[in-house]
Design an enzyme around this catalytic site. Structure first.
Site, PDB file in Angstrom:
ATOM      1  N   CYS A   1       0.818  -1.221   0.000  1.00  0.00           N
ATOM      2  CA  CYS A   1       0.000   0.000   0.000  1.00  0.00           C
ATOM      3  C   CYS A   1       0.849   1.267   0.000  1.00  0.00           C
ATOM      4  CB  CYS A   1      -0.946   0.010   1.195  1.00  0.00           C
ATOM      5  SG  CYS A   1      -0.085   0.030   2.758  1.00  0.00           S
TER       6      CYS A   1
ATOM      7  N   CYS B   1      -2.496  -0.483   8.901  1.00  0.00           N
ATOM      8  CA  CYS B   1      -1.894   0.740   9.445  1.00  0.00           C
ATOM      9  C   CYS B   1      -1.592   0.577  10.929  1.00  0.00           C
ATOM     10  CB  CYS B   1      -2.816   1.935   9.218  1.00  0.00           C
ATOM     11  SG  CYS B   1      -3.109   2.288   7.476  1.00  0.00           S
TER      12      CYS B   1
END
Length: 163
Positions: free
Chosen positions: A53, A123
């Site tokens: 990502c 994340c």
């Protein structure tokens, strides 16, 4: 003359998916952005990334060598709003913790606090990995730093004297 072409009116289908207010707060006003001197023996650096990502986090922790408590934390993150918010939140979370306490921080705790959706869990995983990497770096620089300090008392065991 060609007939006027009819253009269908644009229908706006808005699928609104908003970030939680905690993510927006940490993203728009990130805490503890910056770096610490990684050459300093009391500073540990964690640099982690998710190539899939494009998120990259750098986390610096400054540890008080007397107490083993994290006295300062800084981060720099390149990536999405959730990655920045996770980094910012983690700096507030681990400040004041011992290395042992900080090493037990889990990504699920971060994700729950920020209300991250499942698609953004990576994340919070990066933030957990960054903490662990910074602690590992600090301990590599300071091999004498014990994982625990007898509950922070600094007490020492008496040794038996040879007769």
């Amino acid at each position: 003359m060609p007939a006027a072409r009819q253009i269908a009116p644009a229908v706006a289908v808005v699928a609104k998916r908003s970030y939680h207010e905690k993510v927006l707060d940490h993203y728009s006003r990130p805490r503890n952005v910056g770096t610490l001197d990684k050459k300093d023996k009391s500073v540990g650096e964690g640099l982690v990334g998710a190539p899939a990502c494009g998120d990259v986090m750098r986390l610096h922790i400054k540890v008080d060598p007397e107490t083993g408590v994290i006295s300062d934390v800084k981060f720099k993150t390149f990536g999405c709003g959730s990655a920045i918010a996770s980094s910012s939140y983690v700096t507030e979370l681990v400040r004041g913790m011992t290395l042992e306490q900080a090493s037990k921080v889990k990504n699920t705790e971060i994700a729950k606090e920020l209300c991250l959706p499942p698609v953004k869990l990576h994340c919070s995983m990066l933030a957990e990995d960054a903490i662990k990497a910074a602690i590992k770096d600090y301990r590599t620089k300071n091999p004498h730093a014990m994982p625990t300090n007898l509950a922070g008392t600094g007490a020492k065991f008496e040794t038996a004297q040879a007769a």
